[in-house]
Write a protein that holds these residues in place. Sequence first.
Motif, PDB file in Angstrom:
ATOM      1  N   LEU A  10       0.811  -1.321  -0.118  1.00 40.85           N
ATOM      2  CA  LEU A  10      -0.041   0.147  -0.112  1.00 40.85           C
ATOM      3  C   LEU A  10       0.931   1.215   0.138  1.00 40.85           C
ATOM      4  O   LEU A  10       1.676   1.373   0.674  1.00 40.85           O
ATOM      5  CB  LEU A  10      -0.845   0.227   1.252  1.00 40.85           C
ATOM      6  CG  LEU A  10      -2.382  -0.583   1.179  1.00 40.85           C
ATOM      7  CD1 LEU A  10      -3.076  -0.561   2.372  1.00 40.85           C
ATOM      8  CD2 LEU A  10      -3.094  -0.188   0.123  1.00 40.85           C
ATOM      9  N   LEU A  62      -0.269   3.641   1.325  1.00 41.58           N
ATOM     10  CA  LEU A  62      -0.593   4.201   2.628  1.00 41.58           C
ATOM     11  C   LEU A  62       0.625   3.764   3.504  1.00 41.58           C
ATOM     12  O   LEU A  62       0.927   4.174   4.705  1.00 41.58           O
ATOM     13  CB  LEU A  62      -1.639   3.551   3.168  1.00 41.58           C
ATOM     14  CG  LEU A  62      -3.019   3.647   2.588  1.00 41.58           C
ATOM     15  CD1 LEU A  62      -4.105   2.742   3.076  1.00 41.58           C
ATOM     16  CD2 LEU A  62      -3.611   4.948   2.499  1.00 41.58           C
ATOM     17  N   ALA A  79      -2.386  -0.596   6.083  1.00 43.01           N
ATOM     18  CA  ALA A  79      -2.391   0.834   5.903  1.00 43.01           C
ATOM     19  C   ALA A  79      -1.585   1.423   7.106  1.00 43.01           C
ATOM     20  O   ALA A  79      -2.383   1.662   7.967  1.00 43.01           O
ATOM     21  CB  ALA A  79      -3.857   1.426   5.651  1.00 43.01           C
ATOM     22  N   SER A 127      -8.204   3.519   5.919  1.00 47.65           N
ATOM     23  CA  SER A 127      -7.104   2.853   6.547  1.00 47.65           C
ATOM     24  C   SER A 127      -7.322   1.703   7.546  1.00 47.65           C
ATOM     25  O   SER A 127      -7.008   0.728   7.332  1.00 47.65           O
ATOM     26  CB  SER A 127      -6.025   3.744   7.336  1.00 47.65           C
ATOM     27  OG  SER A 127      -5.544   4.823   6.228  1.00 47.65           O
ATOM     28  N   ALA A 159     -12.793   4.231  -1.317  1.00 46.55           N
ATOM     29  CA  ALA A 159     -11.609   4.877  -1.842  1.00 46.55           C
ATOM     30  C   ALA A 159     -11.725   5.560  -3.164  1.00 46.55           C
ATOM     31  O   ALA A 159     -11.348   6.730  -3.083  1.00 46.55           O
ATOM     32  CB  ALA A 159     -10.221   3.915  -1.977  1.00 46.55           C
ATOM     33  N   HIS A 178     -11.111   9.563  -2.775  1.00 41.53           N
ATOM     34  CA  HIS A 178      -9.900   9.717  -3.293  1.00 41.53           C
ATOM     35  C   HIS A 178      -9.887   9.825  -4.944  1.00 41.53           C
ATOM     36  O   HIS A 178      -9.191  10.645  -5.511  1.00 41.53           O
ATOM     37  CB  HIS A 178      -8.696   8.954  -3.109  1.00 41.53           C
ATOM     38  CG  HIS A 178      -8.158   8.849  -1.587  1.00 41.53           C
ATOM     39  ND1 HIS A 178      -7.856   9.988  -0.864  1.00 41.53           N
ATOM     40  CD2 HIS A 178      -8.580   7.983  -0.691  1.00 41.53           C
ATOM     41  CE1 HIS A 178      -7.705   9.650   0.311  1.00 41.53           C
ATOM     42  NE2 HIS A 178      -7.933   8.232   0.524  1.00 41.53           N
ATOM     43  N   THR A 238      -3.861   5.386  -3.201  1.00 42.41           N
ATOM     44  CA  THR A 238      -4.606   4.740  -2.292  1.00 42.41           C
ATOM     45  C   THR A 238      -5.569   3.902  -2.825  1.00 42.41           C
ATOM     46  O   THR A 238      -5.557   2.529  -2.644  1.00 42.41           O
ATOM     47  CB  THR A 238      -4.891   5.727  -1.006  1.00 42.41           C
ATOM     48  OG1 THR A 238      -4.322   6.158  -0.428  1.00 42.41           O
ATOM     49  CG2 THR A 238      -6.103   4.562  -0.095  1.00 42.41           C
ATOM     50  N   THR A 239      -6.064   4.410  -3.743  1.00 47.71           N
ATOM     51  CA  THR A 239      -7.231   3.595  -4.475  1.00 47.71           C
ATOM     52  C   THR A 239      -6.573   2.629  -5.489  1.00 47.71           C
ATOM     53  O   THR A 239      -7.175   1.418  -5.457  1.00 47.71           O
ATOM     54  CB  THR A 239      -7.862   4.551  -5.386  1.00 47.71           C
ATOM     55  OG1 THR A 239      -8.587   5.588  -4.824  1.00 47.71           O
ATOM     56  CG2 THR A 239      -9.168   3.912  -6.437  1.00 47.71           C
ATOM     57  N   THR A 274      -3.684   1.059  -4.844  1.00 44.97           N
ATOM     58  CA  THR A 274      -2.985  -0.153  -3.961  1.00 44.97           C
ATOM     59  C   THR A 274      -4.121  -0.802  -3.584  1.00 44.97           C
ATOM     60  O   THR A 274      -4.050  -2.101  -3.215  1.00 44.97           O
ATOM     61  CB  THR A 274      -2.150   0.705  -2.890  1.00 44.97           C
ATOM     62  OG1 THR A 274      -1.397   1.662  -3.419  1.00 44.97           O
ATOM     63  CG2 THR A 274      -1.459  -0.287  -2.195  1.00 44.97           C
TER      64      THR A 274
END
Length: 474
Positions: free
Chosen positions: A15, A17, A32, A189, A218, A222, A228-229, A231
């Motif tokens: 991630l 994150l 995350a 997260s 996500a 986002h 993030t999306t 991953t």
Amino acid sequence: MRLWISFPFFLICCLALGREEPKGEALHESGAHEHGTHFECPLPKKAQDVVLCARENHPDVRATAEKLGELYGKAGELKKAQPLIEQGVTWAKENYGPEHPNTIYAMARLAGLYRSQRQLDQLIPLSEQLLEVTRKAFGAEHPNVANAASDLAMTYRVAGDHEKALPLFEEALALRTTVLDANHPLILSSRVNVASCLSSMGQAEKSQLLNEECLKLAMEIHGESHSTTITIKQNLAAGYWKARQLDRSVPLFEEVLACWVAKSGRTHPSSLIAMANLGVNYRDAGRLDDALPLLEEVYRAVPEAPSMSFIGTEYLDALLRAGKAKQGLQLLPALVEDARKTNPADSLKLATPLATLGMVLLRSNKLTEAEPLLRESATIRQQQEPNKWRTFDTVGILAESLLRQRKQTEAEPLLVAAIEGMELQAADGPKEANDRRCKLIDELAESLKAQNRPDDAAIWEARKNVKPADGEPK
């Protein structure tokens, strides 16, 4: 490759994150990681603005030392930072008490430093203490408790203790759901962490359902092109891959690779990881013509991206499956040399890549090349962890390589030792442990029959119905 699964190849999904690097043979989607407990508190005064005082325990001296430790940490000079930050915790406890917010902030900074250096022996007890005092200082439902619980859970997860990690991840999620807006990034997260932990514990169906929810959330928070999306989509694809649902994993990994390349370029680490994952998926789907160019591209990038060195084994596997044995075996000396360079001699860290290479070669019937690697791996594991299930499994794999070379006399005692060890250590094995034990019994029985020993073979075949030592076949 680090499609980290219970097969001899692993798939990486890490991630944006934050990313863990579990070492081993089981697939882990990344959690995350929130980069340390983040409490709401002002930073100490800037070091250059503080007039140093003669008295060591003066508040300005303490603040300067703490700030200097923080600056060393940000500069990557962790050895210089650590004694200063440790001293800061001591000062805070002496001057404020163990449950004062200033002490908790100091402990959180130290935990972050230990975490960045993977000093688990120091990090685990400190994180446990940090969660306990945070609950006392702020109350059980304060957001800081969720942060401390999540950090401790991530620490347990890095240490491989998923049973302890899961309830803490769930606690953090419940707290954040109560006090934060529904679309807050920390709720996302927490959901990702729970899903990843469930996957590591073998609860694939629950993990996938939660990952699907995470992807939708996500996208709302986002958008489609956010790291993030992307991953989370990669984690979802990895789950499909683990379940051998290649018709679902391949299209997702194709999307992931396209997104990372558009966002970061083709040579970015995230793009290389996505390329490796897609190459492995193509390979496993039998699309070798599509797999080989991707895996070769990642392999050629290794000098500039050493963290991708594991891809050599996956590339070797694909070449052997494609019937390009000569080209594949030319890679083998370099792969073995790399394993020896990057792992201490006679260590469990070395045993894993040796076993993985041996199994890849064994699958393609390259027996003379596989045997010495499997033998060395088995010897290391017998010395370092003689009573572990995977040690007996490695001994069994070595025995299989010997049987295929018609070395029954040498293979038979190894098979017996492997089967008996697996039975004694059944609770330590994976879900497929009993299937693996039964397969070795079949191998042994067939060898005995070939030696005209049908009575001995029948005794072993009957043993397939005997439950392992924990009372329940795994």
